[in-house]
Design a protein around this motif. Structure first.
Motif, mmCIF file in Angstrom:
data_model
loop_
_atom_site.group_PDB
_atom_site.id
_atom_site.type_symbol
_atom_site.label_atom_id
_atom_site.label_comp_id
_atom_site.label_asym_id
_atom_site.label_seq_id
_atom_site.Cartn_x
_atom_site.Cartn_y
_atom_site.Cartn_z
ATOM 1 N N PRO A 61 -10.501 3.810 8.011
ATOM 2 C CA PRO A 61 -10.882 5.209 8.273
ATOM 3 C C PRO A 61 -9.995 5.916 9.301
ATOM 4 C CG PRO A 61 -12.838 3.837 8.141
ATOM 5 C CD PRO A 61 -11.660 2.909 8.078
ATOM 6 N N ASP A 62 -9.400 5.188 10.222
ATOM 7 C CA ASP A 62 -8.532 5.809 11.234
ATOM 8 C C ASP A 62 -7.071 5.815 10.836
ATOM 9 O OD1 ASP A 62 -10.518 6.106 13.279
ATOM 10 O OD2 ASP A 62 -10.418 3.941 13.586
ATOM 11 N N THR A 63 -6.676 4.855 10.040
ATOM 12 C CA THR A 63 -5.252 4.554 9.905
ATOM 13 C C THR A 63 -4.760 4.992 8.540
ATOM 14 O OG1 THR A 63 -5.732 2.630 11.279
ATOM 15 C CG2 THR A 63 -3.548 2.736 10.276
ATOM 16 N N TYR A 64 -4.029 6.099 8.557
ATOM 17 C CA TYR A 64 -3.566 6.665 7.298
ATOM 18 C C TYR A 64 -2.132 6.237 7.010
ATOM 19 C CZ TYR A 64 -1.361 9.976 10.479
ATOM 20 O OH TYR A 64 -0.620 10.522 11.487
ATOM 21 N N LEU A 65 -1.758 6.405 5.776
ATOM 22 C CA LEU A 65 -0.423 6.016 5.334
ATOM 23 C C LEU A 65 0.192 7.142 4.523
ATOM 24 C CD1 LEU A 65 -1.209 2.473 3.918
ATOM 25 C CD2 LEU A 65 0.137 2.935 5.959
ATOM 26 N N THR A 66 1.508 7.221 4.561
ATOM 27 C CA THR A 66 2.254 8.008 3.587
ATOM 28 C C THR A 66 3.173 7.017 2.874
ATOM 29 O OG1 THR A 66 4.199 8.434 4.925
ATOM 30 C CG2 THR A 66 2.308 9.898 5.273
ATOM 31 N N PRO A 67 3.796 7.422 1.772
ATOM 32 C CA PRO A 67 4.711 6.479 1.118
ATOM 33 C C PRO A 67 5.836 6.005 2.050
ATOM 34 C CG PRO A 67 4.190 8.304 -0.343
ATOM 35 C CD PRO A 67 3.582 8.649 0.983
ATOM 36 N N LEU A 101 0.833 -1.212 0.000
ATOM 37 C CA LEU A 101 0.000 0.000 0.000
ATOM 38 C C LEU A 101 0.866 1.261 0.000
ATOM 39 C CD1 LEU A 101 -2.954 -0.724 2.462
ATOM 40 C CD2 LEU A 101 -2.917 -0.929 -0.009
ATOM 41 N N CYS A 102 1.966 1.222 0.731
ATOM 42 C CA CYS A 102 2.851 2.391 0.771
ATOM 43 C C CYS A 102 3.505 2.600 -0.597
ATOM 44 C CB CYS A 102 3.915 2.231 1.856
ATOM 45 S SG CYS A 102 3.231 2.320 3.517
ATOM 46 N N GLN A 103 3.942 1.510 -1.207
ATOM 47 C CA GLN A 103 4.563 1.624 -2.534
ATOM 48 C C GLN A 103 3.574 2.185 -3.554
ATOM 49 O OE1 GLN A 103 5.897 -2.448 -3.018
ATOM 50 N NE2 GLN A 103 8.037 -1.835 -2.790
ATOM 51 N N GLN A 104 2.309 1.852 -3.356
ATOM 52 C CA GLN A 104 1.272 2.320 -4.292
ATOM 53 C C GLN A 104 0.730 3.695 -3.912
ATOM 54 O OE1 GLN A 104 -1.530 -0.889 -4.008
ATOM 55 N NE2 GLN A 104 -0.393 -2.234 -5.393
ATOM 56 N N HIS A 105 1.325 4.296 -2.875
ATOM 57 C CA HIS A 105 0.896 5.627 -2.404
ATOM 58 C C HIS A 105 -0.581 5.642 -2.018
ATOM 59 C CE1 HIS A 105 4.505 8.073 -4.055
ATOM 60 N NE2 HIS A 105 4.842 6.845 -3.796
ATOM 61 N N LYS A 106 -1.053 4.543 -1.457
ATOM 62 C CA LYS A 106 -2.430 4.504 -0.954
ATOM 63 C C LYS A 106 -2.461 5.276 0.369
ATOM 64 C CE LYS A 106 -4.751 1.913 -3.932
ATOM 65 N NZ LYS A 106 -4.096 0.795 -4.471
#
Ligand SMILES: [Zn+2]
Length: 318
Positions: A55-61, A45-50
């Motif tokens: 709903p609570d847990t966000y990601l950055t690359p 998911l991080c590699q895909q920039h998702k």
């Protein structure tokens, strides 16, 4: 983290701390708690920039690498304490960890820093009795799940109920060989220093006396602070000092003074920073006056917390 570090520097306390640079945890180290499928999923998911895991847990690359570093911070803290380099180590890691379950991320947490450190304390140092005290205002569902069948880890979680994540019923007591080694203390919103003090003297200290931990680990979330925007507990800074004092006394009595803490929640930045510095002062014996900002007057509590304390004691034969 910036709020905490800023306050430590403002008060000339930062230089009193020994700073350890964390090594990122390896995938193999994280896989002692999490499934490879979960680790790969976060990575992908991080590699895909998702941007969002739920709903609570966000990601950055960068979240995958930062998550490994946060887990590595907990490992670094644990190893420093177990090797005798330090008595007390507090890993200021982000993201936090205690909601991350072996097979999934949730509640801002990607990898369960505390569970990973505890599992490695067992395997690398041969510990057979680790006490994890999770005083974050939310139930530590991920840590509970990681050790639910393991009698080598006593997991104790006083938390607000009802509240996210909805787990943490007092009858969730562990299973199989782990039965009796999972202790939930679900408290109604509005509890303050007095209730928490009773939780420590009547439940947590007797549990420590019975279990005699070789290492105390604390999932230290400071979101039970009375002004915290995500929860409704009523702790003052004196309450955090009290909890840290009990932690120090348990560690001194059974663990050669060894305590490992990881940073969990805390969403009022000023309150988080002051609470963390209060905890560090209590654990380090710093001569720093307590911030006596009073908690607001107690609101009526819809349920009787002292009855619940009695129920927990009866259920666990304390
Ligand atoms: Zn929390």
């Amino acid at each position: 983290m910036q709020a905490i570090l800023t306050l430590l520097k403002q008060q000339n306390l930062f230089d009193k701390l020994e700073q350890l640079a964390p090594m990122p945890a390896s995938v193999d180290e994280v896989a002692k708690v999490h499934t490879r499928q979960h680790i790969d999923y976060v990575h992908k998911l991080c590699q895909q920039h998702k941007p969002q895991l739920d709903p609570d847990t966000y990601l950055t690359p960068e979240s995958y690498d930062v998550g490994l570093l946060s887990a590595g911070g907990a490992l670094t803290a644990m190893r420093a304490v177990m090797r005798g380099n330090l008595d007390v180590a507090f890993s200021f890691g982000r993201p936090p960890g205690h909601h991350a379950e072996p097979h999934r991320a949730m509640g801002f947490c990607l990898f369960n820093n505390m569970a990973i450190a505890a599992r490695h304390a067992q395997e690398e140092f041969g510990l057979s009795r680790i006490m994890i005290l999770d005083w974050d205002v939310h139930h530590g569902n991920g840590t509970q799940k990681a050790f639910y069948h393991d009698p080598g880890v006593l997991f104790v979680s006083p938390h607000q109920s009802p509240l996210f994540p909805g787990t943490g019923h007092l009858k969730e007591k562990g299973e199989g060989a782990g039965e009796g080694y999972n202790v939930n203390i679900p408290l109604p919103p509005g509890c303050g220093d007095e209730v928490y003090s009773q939780v420590f003297t009547e439940i947590i200290r007797p549990l420590a006396d019975r279990f005699r931990p070789e290492l105390l680990m604390v999932s230290a979330g400071q979101d039970s602070y009375h002004n915290d925007p995500v929860a409704s507990m009523n702790l003052s800074f004196a309450g955090f000092a009290m909890m840290a004092r009990h932690a120090r006394q348990i560690a001194e009595e059974y663990c050669d003074g060894k305590v490992v803490l990881t940073l969990e929640g805390g969403y009022h930045l000023g309150g988080l920073a002051e609470a963390v510095v209060t905890i560090l002062s209590e654990l380090s014996g710093w001569d720093r006056p307590l911030n006596h900002e009073p908690a607001p007057p107690a609101e009526p509590i819809y349920d009787d917390p002292f009855r619940i304390i009695g129920e927990v004691k009866a259920f666990h034969n304390i």
